[in-house]
Design a protein around this motif. Structure first.
Motif, mmCIF file in Angstrom:
data_model
loop_
_atom_site.group_PDB
_atom_site.id
_atom_site.type_symbol
_atom_site.label_atom_id
_atom_site.label_comp_id
_atom_site.label_asym_id
_atom_site.label_seq_id
_atom_site.Cartn_x
_atom_site.Cartn_y
_atom_site.Cartn_z
ATOM 1 N N GLY A 112 61.694 4.625 109.278
ATOM 2 C CA GLY A 112 61.143 3.687 108.294
ATOM 3 C C GLY A 112 59.635 3.550 108.381
ATOM 4 O O GLY A 112 59.015 2.953 107.510
ATOM 5 N N GLY A 113 59.050 4.107 109.417
ATOM 6 C CA GLY A 113 57.595 4.044 109.580
ATOM 7 C C GLY A 113 56.899 5.093 108.728
ATOM 8 O O GLY A 113 57.538 5.761 107.911
ATOM 9 N N PRO A 114 55.586 5.246 108.914
ATOM 10 C CA PRO A 114 54.842 6.225 108.113
ATOM 11 C C PRO A 114 55.051 7.654 108.621
ATOM 12 O O PRO A 114 55.418 7.860 109.773
ATOM 13 C CB PRO A 114 53.392 5.799 108.311
ATOM 14 C CG PRO A 114 53.370 5.102 109.627
ATOM 15 C CD PRO A 114 54.727 4.512 109.853
ATOM 16 N N VAL A 115 54.824 8.615 107.741
ATOM 17 C CA VAL A 115 54.858 10.030 108.123
ATOM 18 C C VAL A 115 53.424 10.482 108.389
ATOM 19 O O VAL A 115 52.529 10.205 107.589
ATOM 20 C CB VAL A 115 55.473 10.886 106.992
ATOM 21 C CG1 VAL A 115 55.334 12.376 107.301
ATOM 22 C CG2 VAL A 115 56.939 10.528 106.782
ATOM 23 N N LEU A 116 53.229 11.120 109.534
ATOM 24 C CA LEU A 116 51.894 11.591 109.902
ATOM 25 C C LEU A 116 51.825 13.106 109.720
ATOM 26 O O LEU A 116 52.602 13.848 110.312
ATOM 27 C CB LEU A 116 51.619 11.223 111.366
ATOM 28 C CG LEU A 116 50.227 11.556 111.891
ATOM 29 C CD1 LEU A 116 49.169 10.736 111.181
ATOM 30 C CD2 LEU A 116 50.160 11.304 113.399
#
Ligand SMILES: [Zn+2]
Length: 365
Positions: A331-335
């Motif tokens: 659910g976090g950001p994609v780096l």
């Protein structure tokens, strides 16, 4: 067998079509690879025209940013996060229940292509709704291997392009473009944007070409690449020729379909990321596995293109962006980190195919 239906009356009035043409359409099976803007518009035309069976392949789900140009989807589909092929199939069934739609929610790649489209199905035409050249080279290989006409199409910014590659009658895609463009060298819809009417122009020509192929009016279709700029209001056709040295249609080497070439995505567990490698060039025919160091990505313009999508940092060694619009597995950001050799590291996703989508979207293959 679907019979002539009164809904086709206006179309059947066209010279060269008639009830026999309509019958041919009803018996035909067309394949649309990619159900984004082009795929939606082509599917809409072909379903209304009465093409009997439509296989539609796409691995994405509907998002709000699709609605500006992907004409089969609505806000409800985006809210539900429905797979594009399911949303398309639902909509197409409402448009024409006589048409059989086969939705395949899958990634079309070298490993899956032959399985998704087994030989012996009598496929009349392969229609390009993809957004990257790596997939197009796989499609082109499949078209040439099986002898199926391939309707190429592409739209970016206000520009559109289309061509029909008919095996045995004219060039194939690789005659015209021997190698896919280097990773990161071409803009993508997600970085350069796209004007809806540019999609409509391209898809209309692809759909018309498909109808001509199916009804036996394909004379003169092969051998020209058509381009238009919908903003400038200009268009032109460029003559394209067969290359007698083409590895695909002359040499019958299907390097992209056979997986010997092309972009690869690999889960790198030690780094908790997926690594995406651009196409490697085999030099002198040996099996050199090194990436093509002959081209290096210029990281500064790539950084500029990525800036609208999140926080970007560019050094001599990499361009890195935290992608605001993409969700990682947790659910976090994609780096996304891109290196000068075109290699990318995508953190936050375990599925190589999902990482591949990110790569195509933001780096471009
Ligand atoms: Zn060729």
């Amino acid at each position: 067998m679907p019979r002539f239906d009164p809904r086709y009356h206006r179309q059947a009035l066209l010279p060269g079509l008639g009830e026999p043409g309509q019958e041919r359409l009803a018996l035909a099976h067309a394949v649309i690879v990619g159900c984004g803007a082009l795929g939606c518009a082509v599917a809409d035309h072909l379903a209304r025209a009465g093409v009997g069976t439509l296989t539609i392949i796409d691995r994405d789900v509907v998002e709000l940013t699709n609605l500006q140009r992907q004409c089969l989807f609505d806000e409800r589909d985006a809210d539900e996060g429905l797979p594009k092929v399911e949303a398309a199939s639902r909509r197409l069934a409402e448009i024409n229940s006589l048409v059989r739609v086969l939705p395949l929610a899958a990634d079309f790649n070298a490993a899956s292509a032959e399985r998704l489209l087994p030989a012996g199905r009598g496929l009349a035409v392969l229609i390009d709704g993809t957004d990257n050249f790596d997939t197009r080279f796989i499609l082109n290989d499949l078209a040439v291997r099986r002898g199926i006409p391939y309707c190429y199409g592409g739209a970016i910014a206000a520009r559109g392009a289309w061509a029909v590659f008919t095996p045995g009658e004219g060039p194939c895609l690789r005659c015209v473009m021997p190698e896919p463009p280097p990773a990161g060298s071409v803009p993508t819809c997600d970085t350069a944007g796209v004007l809806g009417p540019a999609v409509a122009w391209t898809a209309a020509h692809q759909a018309a070409a498909a109808i001509r192929i199916i009804t036996g009016h394909a004379d003169g279709l092969a051998g020209t690449l058509h381009e238009a700029d919908l903003w400038a209001g200009t268009s032109r056709g460029v003559r394209i020729e067969r290359d007698p040295a083409c590895p695909c249609c002359a040499g019958r080497r299907f390097e992209f379909l056979d997986g010997a070439r092309g972009v690869r995505a690999v889960w790198a567990c030690g780094q908790n990321a997926v690594q995406v490698f651009p196409d490697r060039r085999t030099i002198g025919g040996d099996d050199d596995e090194t990436n093509d160091a002959g081209h290096a990505i210029d990281l500064s313009p790539l950084g500029e293109r990525l800036r609208p999508h999140g926080e970007v940092s560019v050094t001599r060694f990499m361009a890195r962006v935290t992608l605001r619009d993409e969700r990682a597995d947790d659910g976090g950001p994609v780096l996304l980190s891109v290196f000068p050799d075109g290699r990318a590291l995508i953190r936050g996703l375990r599925d190589p195919a999902a990482a591949r989508v990110i790569y195509d979207r933001y780096v471009g293959a």
